[in-house]
Design a protein around this motif. Structure first.
Motif, PDB file in Angstrom:
ATOM      1  N   VAL A 175     -21.822 -18.893  55.889  1.00  0.00           N
ATOM      2  CA  VAL A 175     -22.885 -18.316  55.251  1.00  0.00           C
ATOM      3  C   VAL A 175     -24.014 -18.487  56.116  1.00  0.00           C
ATOM      4  O   VAL A 175     -24.972 -17.755  56.271  1.00  0.00           O
ATOM      5  CB  VAL A 175     -22.927 -18.850  53.683  1.00  0.00           C
ATOM      6  CG1 VAL A 175     -24.344 -18.235  53.220  1.00  0.00           C
ATOM      7  CG2 VAL A 175     -21.827 -18.368  53.029  1.00  0.00           C
ATOM      8  N   ALA A 176     -24.215 -19.542  56.223  1.00  0.00           N
ATOM      9  CA  ALA A 176     -25.603 -20.346  57.104  1.00  0.00           C
ATOM     10  C   ALA A 176     -25.390 -19.129  58.582  1.00  0.00           C
ATOM     11  O   ALA A 176     -26.678 -18.770  59.308  1.00  0.00           O
ATOM     12  CB  ALA A 176     -25.614 -21.712  57.518  1.00  0.00           C
ATOM     13  N   MET A 177     -23.984 -19.296  59.189  1.00  0.00           N
ATOM     14  CA  MET A 177     -24.083 -18.464  60.469  1.00  0.00           C
ATOM     15  C   MET A 177     -24.611 -16.882  60.391  1.00  0.00           C
ATOM     16  O   MET A 177     -25.204 -16.214  60.901  1.00  0.00           O
ATOM     17  CB  MET A 177     -22.752 -18.315  61.057  1.00  0.00           C
ATOM     18  CG  MET A 177     -22.357 -19.899  61.531  1.00  0.00           C
ATOM     19  SD  MET A 177     -20.719 -20.114  61.855  1.00  0.00           S
ATOM     20  CE  MET A 177     -20.504 -18.961  63.219  1.00  0.00           C
ATOM     21  N   ASN A 233     -26.608 -15.645  57.812  1.00  0.00           N
ATOM     22  CA  ASN A 233     -27.829 -15.715  57.601  1.00  0.00           C
ATOM     23  C   ASN A 233     -28.863 -15.667  58.676  1.00  0.00           C
ATOM     24  O   ASN A 233     -29.939 -15.208  58.649  1.00  0.00           O
ATOM     25  CB  ASN A 233     -28.148 -16.467  56.638  1.00  0.00           C
ATOM     26  CG  ASN A 233     -27.636 -16.438  55.050  1.00  0.00           C
ATOM     27  OD1 ASN A 233     -27.307 -15.075  54.786  1.00  0.00           O
ATOM     28  ND2 ASN A 233     -27.546 -17.404  54.125  1.00  0.00           N
ATOM     29  N   ASN A 234     -28.337 -16.538  59.879  1.00  0.00           N
ATOM     30  CA  ASN A 234     -28.836 -16.971  60.907  1.00  0.00           C
ATOM     31  C   ASN A 234     -28.532 -16.011  61.970  1.00  0.00           C
ATOM     32  O   ASN A 234     -29.103 -16.297  63.178  1.00  0.00           O
ATOM     33  CB  ASN A 234     -29.100 -18.210  61.238  1.00  0.00           C
ATOM     34  CG  ASN A 234     -29.703 -18.996  60.224  1.00  0.00           C
ATOM     35  OD1 ASN A 234     -31.043 -19.134  60.273  1.00  0.00           O
ATOM     36  ND2 ASN A 234     -29.073 -19.684  59.309  1.00  0.00           N
ATOM     37  N   HIS A 235     -27.705 -15.176  61.997  1.00  0.00           N
ATOM     38  CA  HIS A 235     -27.231 -14.202  62.983  1.00  0.00           C
ATOM     39  C   HIS A 235     -26.580 -15.077  63.925  1.00  0.00           C
ATOM     40  O   HIS A 235     -26.975 -14.573  65.207  1.00  0.00           O
ATOM     41  CB  HIS A 235     -28.357 -13.314  63.504  1.00  0.00           C
ATOM     42  CG  HIS A 235     -29.245 -12.542  62.250  1.00  0.00           C
ATOM     43  ND1 HIS A 235     -28.553 -11.538  61.784  1.00  0.00           N
ATOM     44  CD2 HIS A 235     -30.449 -12.770  61.821  1.00  0.00           C
ATOM     45  CE1 HIS A 235     -29.336 -11.181  60.705  1.00  0.00           C
ATOM     46  NE2 HIS A 235     -30.448 -11.612  60.724  1.00  0.00           N
ATOM     47  N   ILE A 236     -25.687 -15.847  63.874  1.00  0.00           N
ATOM     48  CA  ILE A 236     -24.860 -16.700  64.795  1.00  0.00           C
ATOM     49  C   ILE A 236     -23.673 -16.502  64.639  1.00  0.00           C
ATOM     50  O   ILE A 236     -23.041 -16.260  63.742  1.00  0.00           O
ATOM     51  CB  ILE A 236     -25.129 -18.489  64.390  1.00  0.00           C
ATOM     52  CG1 ILE A 236     -26.703 -18.736  64.089  1.00  0.00           C
ATOM     53  CG2 ILE A 236     -24.238 -19.204  65.288  1.00  0.00           C
ATOM     54  CD1 ILE A 236     -27.407 -18.736  65.512  1.00  0.00           C
ATOM     55  N   ASP A 237     -23.246 -16.063  65.998  1.00  0.00           N
ATOM     56  CA  ASP A 237     -21.667 -15.846  66.126  1.00  0.00           C
ATOM     57  C   ASP A 237     -20.943 -16.840  66.568  1.00  0.00           C
ATOM     58  O   ASP A 237     -21.322 -17.777  67.163  1.00  0.00           O
ATOM     59  CB  ASP A 237     -21.513 -14.771  67.016  1.00  0.00           C
ATOM     60  CG  ASP A 237     -20.113 -14.304  67.495  1.00  0.00           C
ATOM     61  OD1 ASP A 237     -19.478 -13.434  66.613  1.00  0.00           O
ATOM     62  OD2 ASP A 237     -19.416 -14.715  68.373  1.00  0.00           O
ATOM     63  N   LYS A 238     -19.723 -17.249  65.907  1.00  0.00           N
ATOM     64  CA  LYS A 238     -18.857 -18.260  66.385  1.00  0.00           C
ATOM     65  C   LYS A 238     -18.908 -18.598  68.048  1.00  0.00           C
ATOM     66  O   LYS A 238     -18.716 -19.667  68.424  1.00  0.00           O
ATOM     67  CB  LYS A 238     -17.295 -18.065  65.970  1.00  0.00           C
ATOM     68  CG  LYS A 238     -16.540 -19.383  66.208  1.00  0.00           C
ATOM     69  CD  LYS A 238     -15.533 -19.366  65.295  1.00  0.00           C
ATOM     70  CE  LYS A 238     -14.461 -20.662  65.464  1.00  0.00           C
ATOM     71  NZ  LYS A 238     -14.758 -21.932  65.558  1.00  0.00           N
ATOM     72  N   TYR A 281     -26.438 -26.546  62.152  1.00  0.00           N
ATOM     73  CA  TYR A 281     -25.432 -26.090  63.169  1.00  0.00           C
ATOM     74  C   TYR A 281     -25.793 -26.240  64.610  1.00  0.00           C
ATOM     75  O   TYR A 281     -25.136 -26.045  65.462  1.00  0.00           O
ATOM     76  CB  TYR A 281     -24.939 -24.769  62.790  1.00  0.00           C
ATOM     77  CG  TYR A 281     -26.191 -23.651  62.841  1.00  0.00           C
ATOM     78  CD1 TYR A 281     -26.514 -23.057  64.088  1.00  0.00           C
ATOM     79  CD2 TYR A 281     -26.907 -23.074  61.603  1.00  0.00           C
ATOM     80  CE1 TYR A 281     -27.733 -22.319  63.995  1.00  0.00           C
ATOM     81  CE2 TYR A 281     -27.646 -22.394  61.465  1.00  0.00           C
ATOM     82  CZ  TYR A 281     -28.480 -22.091  62.726  1.00  0.00           C
ATOM     83  OH  TYR A 281     -29.456 -21.077  62.711  1.00  0.00           O
ATOM     84  N   GLU A 282     -27.044 -26.163  64.878  1.00  0.00           N
ATOM     85  CA  GLU A 282     -27.809 -26.351  66.197  1.00  0.00           C
ATOM     86  C   GLU A 282     -27.312 -27.533  66.905  1.00  0.00           C
ATOM     87  O   GLU A 282     -27.253 -27.673  68.093  1.00  0.00           O
ATOM     88  CB  GLU A 282     -29.169 -26.286  66.219  1.00  0.00           C
ATOM     89  CG  GLU A 282     -29.902 -24.890  65.603  1.00  0.00           C
ATOM     90  CD  GLU A 282     -31.482 -24.699  66.006  1.00  0.00           C
ATOM     91  OE1 GLU A 282     -31.828 -25.837  66.713  1.00  0.00           O
ATOM     92  OE2 GLU A 282     -31.735 -23.721  65.306  1.00  0.00           O
TER      93      GLU A 282
END
Length: 137
Positions: free
Chosen positions: A96-98, A100-105, A66-67
């Motif tokens: 799910v990956a977001m 797990n990695n504490h990523i917000d939209k 996602y990076e």
């Protein structure tokens, strides 16, 4: 003679069926934040859409893939933005990956989609006769 005509018509029908253009639909599986992998998928998008303007491409990102679509981390934002102008190209990040990695939209480039499960998204595309490419260098 009748059998010959039936066989001839059968082969003609088969030939016509195979002569129909097969839709170009590919799902790319991007799990890496590696810049070489990201560069490769961008290059493939550019090459495919140049040669086949009607091709449908979906880039599914999970793991750290996602990076590619994060303005703070991507080295390829101008290319991603250009690719996103094509309605047949979509960038989809796994929720799910977001999580797990504490990523917000809000940390993703506007216009990037999220899917509930990246792996299931890929499996669904394959079930719908999309080609599959694992992005790796």
């Amino acid at each position: 003679m009748k059998s010959f005509l039936v066989v001839l018509l059968l082969f003609a029908g088969i030939g016509m069926a195979y002569s129909q253009a097969t839709p170009y639909k590919v799902v790319f599986d991007l799990t890496s934040k590696d810049s070489l992998d990201q560069k490769a998928v961008i290059r493939w998008i550019e090459e495919i859409t140049s040669a086949n303007p009607d091709a449908k491409l979906e880039i599914v990102m999970y793991g750290k893939g996602y990076e590619l679509v994060m303005p703070e981390k991507s080295a390829f934002l101008p290319q991603v933005k250009e690719a996103m102008k094509n309605v047949n190209v979509s960038f989809d990040v796994c929720s799910v990956a977001m999580k797990n990695n504490h990523i917000d939209k809000s940390q993703l480039l506007p216009g990037v989609n999220t899917v509930p499960d990246g792996i299931y998204e890929i499996i669904s595309k394959q079930h719908d006769q999309w080609g599959y490419i694992k992005v790796a260098h």
